[in-house]
Design a protein around this motif. Structure first.
Motif, PDB file in Angstrom:
ATOM      1  N   THR B 367       0.945  -1.267   0.212  1.00  0.00           N
ATOM      2  CA  THR B 367       0.139   0.024  -0.189  1.00  0.00           C
ATOM      3  C   THR B 367       1.035   1.155   0.147  1.00  0.00           C
ATOM      4  O   THR B 367       1.669   1.520   0.859  1.00  0.00           O
ATOM      5  CB  THR B 367      -0.928  -0.004   1.294  1.00  0.00           C
ATOM      6  N   ASP B 369       1.323   5.574  -0.520  1.00  0.00           N
ATOM      7  CA  ASP B 369       0.750   6.820  -0.217  1.00  0.00           C
ATOM      8  C   ASP B 369       0.150   7.266  -1.365  1.00  0.00           C
ATOM      9  O   ASP B 369      -1.088   7.859  -1.325  1.00  0.00           O
ATOM     10  CB  ASP B 369       1.765   7.639   0.334  1.00  0.00           C
ATOM     11  N   GLU B 414       9.709   4.457   0.212  1.00  0.00           N
ATOM     12  CA  GLU B 414       8.920   4.355   1.663  1.00  0.00           C
ATOM     13  C   GLU B 414       7.452   3.803   1.208  1.00  0.00           C
ATOM     14  O   GLU B 414       6.559   4.734   0.221  1.00  0.00           O
ATOM     15  CB  GLU B 414       8.693   5.515   2.572  1.00  0.00           C
ATOM     16  N   VAL B 415       6.931   3.037   1.732  1.00  0.00           N
ATOM     17  CA  VAL B 415       5.557   2.454   1.567  1.00  0.00           C
ATOM     18  C   VAL B 415       4.793   2.567   2.937  1.00  0.00           C
ATOM     19  O   VAL B 415       5.152   2.452   3.943  1.00  0.00           O
ATOM     20  CB  VAL B 415       5.445   1.059   0.901  1.00  0.00           C
ATOM     21  N   ARG B 416       3.468   2.740   2.670  1.00  0.00           N
ATOM     22  CA  ARG B 416       2.631   2.953   3.606  1.00  0.00           C
ATOM     23  C   ARG B 416       2.228   1.442   4.475  1.00  0.00           C
ATOM     24  O   ARG B 416       2.500   1.335   5.910  1.00  0.00           O
ATOM     25  CB  ARG B 416       1.114   3.290   3.612  1.00  0.00           C
ATOM     26  N   ASP B 417       2.309   0.392   3.774  1.00  0.00           N
ATOM     27  CA  ASP B 417       1.873  -0.966   4.373  1.00  0.00           C
ATOM     28  C   ASP B 417       2.439  -1.898   3.505  1.00  0.00           C
ATOM     29  O   ASP B 417       2.206  -1.641   2.335  1.00  0.00           O
ATOM     30  CB  ASP B 417       0.459  -1.087   4.926  1.00  0.00           C
TER      31      ASP B 417
END
Lengths: 244, 440
Positions: B367, B369, B414-417
């Motif tokens: 997931t 942003d 960078e990723v949220r999940d």
């Protein structure tokens, strides 16, 4: 020997009807023969002209049906362990090709040769000849019947998967022979008679024997088998492949 | 998913095996007090066991105080008070006595028994994990039972096998899977010497496939969905007929298989249902303790009950045989195979232990942003990359948590999940098949 007898018992249990019909026809043939001697030249012996006609028809029919019954029995028993195809359960069982071949020979001897030999003995005795004096002659007759009649049928049975295929193959051969005969009649100088006959016969017998052995023998037991390009089905079994 | 695995073994009832696996998960702290225990329905579905058996397992564990029913929550793993430990020790009395008897019978000294128990104890303590091989009593051996080298088979211009290299070790339950036309049946028919190879080598039990004839088959049990059986024979006659071919035929085992498969001896094979015919064929192929059992699509078209019976029958032989099975029934395969090979267009795409295979495949959901953009170059091990408004999905075929996370960060920043979901063999198979089809 255990394996031969095991397969033999199985075949006898499965083909007892075919075997019984073949023996019954053989008995009828012999009985007609004996009746024929008794009434030779005596129309009254058959109950008049009508009787004679029905006797002649019946004996003709039996004489025609007997080889057909033998052929049917041979084809059934050989195709019982069909060589053509790749789905028979027995191809992945511990059959040994020599034993399988021996069993088929044993079956044919027991259901065809032996009854015929016994009947020949009885007929000779009935005709007033001592059968023991003619044993070699009778065995020679058996050999000839085996080589000229049984072996070619057995050969065709090994390379066909069913009775229908077998009949078609026979029809093909008959048509071929008719064609050759027609050709011979058009070219009168050609001749199939003469000393070459015995060579041709030997060749035919040798070919039949070779086809059966090559078809039955497994790949791992020496060179040359009915390979994948194989027989009528398009597949082959590298091993002995006769389906129960 | 259920929190423990069961590798069904012969000779013990399904109920006992499932109950044992559940207890093992509890004592090894794989399941902790308060953890929910799968419902009867889930147990039945996931383990493919009869609901009555699943119910019996839960009832047994409840009665033994290992589970407790909490209103509104369901059945959970119970807290085990000290007093229960003494009771449990007493409960083991029978098992320990049995162990002592067996050890004495086999002449194993006490020290060895204690060492062996310590080892198992250590394993359960989490310092070592036991895969399917360990579950099967360390059946892994090194001898190849089935081996092929660059095996090629062509039918006219069609290439059915294209350089197949296969190695099935003794004691394995090896499942060869692949889409229709992959060449699985051709491979088996070459191994059984029904066809000859165009080139390459194939060996079965150390014997070159072209020499797999006659007596070699006393060590091989072959059952195929397409096999023609002697329909005119009765079940009993069929087995009577086969018996003399096999010196190692076990009459007691034959009787047990007949009872286990509920086979009517007096019924003709031609009058049996498909499932019963398969059972008859299997009985006729197991009763002589074959070293290798070869099965070509044995479960196709069978109802679940018959499949269970067949699998049970097979597993009872698994201790002494190597099983080589072709199947499309991946759920069934997953329940008992130790190794799996994937064949596609005549080539083996992978061949490994099932446990390791399942470990290395993960369905990954990332997931982000913002709106994702699929990367132009992704790691080779990522399959079926797809995206929706904020999520990227793919299948990772070389999953290692830290390495995979690092790769994801390397591709997306960078990723949220990120979630990693385990995959069933069926899902892995489908993913591989789709990739293969797209490549073709």
């Amino acid at each position: 020997m255990k394996q031969i007898l095991n397969i033999f018992r199985k075949d006898l249990r499965r083909y007892w009807r075919e075997s019984a019909v073949s023996v019954a026809l053989l008995v009828a043939y012999g009985w007609n023969d004996v009746k024929g001697w008794a009434g030779e030249g005596n129309v009254a012996a058959y109950g008049g002209i009508g009787g004679l006609i029905s006797y002649q028809f019946l004996s003709g029919l039996v004489a025609a049906l007997l080889p057909v019954a033998w052929a049917f029995l041979i084809v059934r028993v050989i195709q019982g362990e069909a060589l053509v195809g790749d789905r028979q359960f027995w191809v992945t069982r511990p059959y040994e090709w020599k034993k399988l071949l021996a069993e088929k020979v044993l079956f044919v001897i027991v259901t065809i040769n032996l009854p015929l030999l016994i009947e020949d003995f009885i007929l000779l005795a009935k005709a007033g000849f001592p059968p023991t004096h003619y044993v070699i002659g009778l065995l020679w007759m058996q050999l000839l019947i085996s080589l000229i009649l049984i072996l070619p049928i057995a050969t065709l049975a090994t390379v066909t998967a069913s009775v229908v295929q077998m009949i078609l193959a026979v029809l093909g051969i008959v048509l071929y022979m008719i064609g050759v005969a027609a050709l011979v009649s058009v070219v009168p100088s050609s001749s199939f008679s003469g000393p070459a006959d015995s060579v041709e016969l030997t060749l035919l017998i040798a070919t039949c024997g070779a086809v059966i052995i090559v078809a039955i023998r497994p790949a791992g037991d020496g060179p040359g088998t009915m390979a994948d390009s194989g027989s009528c089905s398009g597949h082959r079994s590298d091993r002995s492949s006769y389906s129960i | 998913m259920i929190p423990f695995r069961v590798y069904f073994r012969p000779g013990v009832s399904l109920y006992e095996q499932v109950a044992y696996a559940a207890k093992k998960a509890m004592v090894s702290r794989q399941m902790r007090p308060g953890d929910p225990f799968p419902s009867v329905r889930v147990l039945s579905r996931e383990l493919r066991i009869n609901p009555n058996t699943a119910h019996k397992v839960v009832t047994h564990l409840l009665a033994a105080g290992l589970l407790e029913a909490r209103p509104g929550i369901g059945t959970v793993v119970a807290e085990l008070p000290e007093s229960r430990k003494i009771e449990r020790t007493q409960l083991l009395g029978h098992e320990i006595e049995q162990l002592a008897v067996e050890a004495k019978k086999l002449g194993i000294p006490l020290e060895e028994v204690v060492t062996s128990i310590s080892e198992h104890w250590r394993k359960l303590g989490g310092r070592e994990t036991g895969g399917p091989e360990a579950e099967r009593g360390g059946r892994r051996k090194t001898m190849s039972v089935v081996r092929t080298e660059n095996l090629v088979k062509t039918f006219w211009r069609v290439e059915a096998l294209n350089g197949l290299n296969l190695d099935v070790l003794e004691g394995a339950v090896y499942a060869l899977v692949g889409p229709n036309g992959a060449g699985k049946t051709t491979a088996i028919k070459i191994l059984m010497n029904i066809f000859g190879p165009t080139s390459g080598r194939a060996e079965v039990l150390g014997v070159e496939s072209a020499r797999v004839v006659g007596r070699t088959f006393t060590s091989i049990g072959y059952v195929s969905e397409n096999q023609e059986l002697p329909d005119w024979m009765r079940v009993g006659t069929f087995l009577d007929y086969l018996r003399p071919f096999y010196p190692s035929w076990d009459r007691a085992l034959e009787d047990r298989l007949i009872r286990q498969f509920d086979l009517p001896r007096e019924r003709k094979l031609g009058n049996l249902s498909r499932g019963m015919r398969m059972k008859a064929a299997l009985a006729g192929s197991l009763a002589y303790h074959p070293k290798l059992i070869v099965l070509d699509e044995p479960f196709t078209g069978l109802d679940p009950l018959v499949r269970d019976e067949l699998i049970q029958g097979l597993l009872e032989q698994a201790e002494e045989s190597t099983i080589f099975v072709l199947s499309h029934d991946l759920a069934e395969i997953e329940s008992f195979a130790s190794h799996v090979g994937y064949l596609e267009q005549g080539r083996l795409r992978f061949s490994e232990e099932l446990e390791k295979l399942v470990e290395r495949f993960r369905e990954v959901q990332v997931t982000l942003d913002g709106s994702p953009r699929l990367p132009e170059t992704a790691p080779e091990s990522w399959m079926q990359l797809s995206s929706s408004p904020v999520v990227v999905r793919f299948i990772e075929s070389r999953f290692e948590p830290e390495r995979t996370k690092a790769e994801i960060r390397g591709v997306f920043g960078e990723v949220r999940d990120v979630t990693f979901s385990p995959m069933t063999l069926r899902e892995i198979f489908l993913a591989m098949a789709k990739v293969g089809r797209n490549a073709a």
